[in-house]
Write an enzyme that holds these catalytic residues in place. Structure first.
Site, PDB file in Angstrom:
ATOM      1  N   HIS A  47       0.856  -1.175   0.000  1.00  0.00           N
ATOM      2  CA  HIS A  47       0.000   0.000   0.000  1.00  0.00           C
ATOM      3  C   HIS A  47       0.901   1.236   0.000  1.00  0.00           C
ATOM      4  CE1 HIS A  47      -3.375  -2.608   1.104  1.00  0.00           C
ATOM      5  NE2 HIS A  47      -2.615  -3.099   2.067  1.00  0.00           N
ATOM      6  N   TYR A 104      -6.719   3.906   9.197  1.00  0.00           N
ATOM      7  CA  TYR A 104      -5.280   4.089   9.417  1.00  0.00           C
ATOM      8  C   TYR A 104      -4.724   4.981   8.313  1.00  0.00           C
ATOM      9  CZ  TYR A 104      -4.260   0.983   5.498  1.00  0.00           C
ATOM     10  OH  TYR A 104      -4.170   0.437   4.242  1.00  0.00           O
ATOM     11  N   ARG A 150     -10.519  -5.075  -5.597  1.00  0.00           N
ATOM     12  CA  ARG A 150     -10.475  -5.694  -4.276  1.00  0.00           C
ATOM     13  C   ARG A 150     -11.758  -5.412  -3.506  1.00  0.00           C
ATOM     14  NH1 ARG A 150      -6.736  -4.513   1.040  1.00  0.00           N
ATOM     15  NH2 ARG A 150      -6.185  -6.666   1.520  1.00  0.00           N
ATOM     16  N   HIS A 157      -4.020 -12.908   2.330  1.00  0.00           N
ATOM     17  CA  HIS A 157      -3.486 -13.171   3.663  1.00  0.00           C
ATOM     18  C   HIS A 157      -3.760 -14.590   4.163  1.00  0.00           C
ATOM     19  CE1 HIS A 157      -2.757  -9.016   3.282  1.00  0.00           C
ATOM     20  NE2 HIS A 157      -3.917  -8.577   3.713  1.00  0.00           N
ATOM     21  N   ASP A 202       2.645  -7.043   2.290  1.00  0.00           N
ATOM     22  CA  ASP A 202       1.580  -6.231   2.876  1.00  0.00           C
ATOM     23  C   ASP A 202       2.164  -4.969   3.516  1.00  0.00           C
ATOM     24  OD1 ASP A 202      -1.118  -5.656   3.327  1.00  0.00           O
ATOM     25  OD2 ASP A 202      -1.074  -6.479   5.358  1.00  0.00           O
TER      26      ASP A 202
END
Length: 289
Positions: free
Chosen positions: A28, A44, A119, A177, A244
């Site tokens: 990201h 976040y 996604r 994940h 990630d």
């Protein structure tokens, strides 16, 4: 927003070199806060996670390619993503958040910028609007003709109603994940059995990531290793790996990204396996030139 641990900025090289053309299948990024504002209710924000910081991390690891995944902090405003793909260059592609509010013109713009996936985020901690079943199907039908993949973030949810929804979709579908595993159950976890069944269908993929942070055994994360090896055995040509980075929502301690490549070596001790996971498989699904 809660405070979460920051990634280790001093990325160390992995113990074993990675092959040329290796891909980090999920990172990201955050753009300049003055130009790319996040949602006021973002779960976040990691403004240190710039494109340049990401490229430095990949250079230290020996990674040549990557997939930048849209943060829910931006919703379906992909301006920061488009800027990041332009800055990162042709070895980087994107995976966005597409829904009914995304116009056909925007979809074409995203494809031209290097977007190759949509996604769907179901993880409740992300504070995004949960995907609506009918809208998910409509989105799948819109992006599949473009050759895009679908990506499911299913942490902390029952996966079966969601995966059943996509049973007839022919596009590649990635489960993020390692899936919504309940590590305390080990290999007897029914969610693990369900994902293995999906891998037998031919168009379902799984990403080996977050094993370290989800482990209940702790370092060296043997419970995660057991899952990963079973996935690789079940579908060696449909397994991916990702850092990630910058490890959002991580309460700490955050491992060094070099340690995550070392963990992959434990997942896949055979160099041929690792080459497939890092090079061949991502090249096929993400359509790198």
């Amino acid at each position: 927003m809660f405070d979460y641990a920051l990634y280790d900025p001093e990325t160390r090289a992995p113990a074993t070199d990675v092959p040329p053309g290796s891909c980090d299948s999920q990172v990201h990024i955050f753009g300049d806060r003055d130009h790319f504002p996040v949602r006021p209710d973002a779960a976040y924000v990691v403004y240190q996670a710039s494109v340049d910081a990401m490229l430095d991390m990949h250079h230290a690891l020996g990674i040549d390619r990557g997939v930048i995944v849209q943060s829910t902090a931006y919703g379906n405003d992909h301006a920061a993503m488009i800027d990041a793909l332009h800055r990162a260059g042709p070895n980087y592609l994107g995976c966005g958040i597409v829904n009914d509010s995304t116009s056909d013109e925007e979809l074409a713009e995203l494809h031209a910028a290097g977007m190759r996936g949509a996604r769907f985020n179901y993880h409740p901690k992300l504070k995004n609007r949960m995907p609506v079943p009918d809208e998910v199907i409509r989105t799948a039908k819109r992006v599949a003709p473009l050759g895009w993949h679908l990506k499911l973030h299913l942490n902390s949810v029952d996966p079966k109603p969601i995966t059943d929804l996509l049973a007839d979709v022919e596009a590649p579908i990635i489960i993020d994940h390692m899936g919504p595993l309940q590590y305390e159950y080990g290999l007897d976890d029914p969610n693990f059995a369900h994902i293995c069944e999906l891998l037998g269908r031919g168009n379902w993929w799984v990403m080996l990531s977050n094993g370290d942070r989800r482990s209940v055994a702790g370092f060296p994360w043997d419970d995660a290793t057991a899952y990963a090896r079973e996935y690789i055995a079940a579908a060696p040509d449909r397994v991916l790996w990702g850092t990630d980075w910058p490890h959002p929502l991580h309460s700490g301690p955050v491992p060094n990204d070099g340690e995550l490549l070392d963990l992959l070596e434990r997942y896949a001790p055979d160099p041929t396996q690792r080459h497939r996971i890092l090079v061949n498989n991502p090249k096929e699904i993400f359509q790198f030139n």
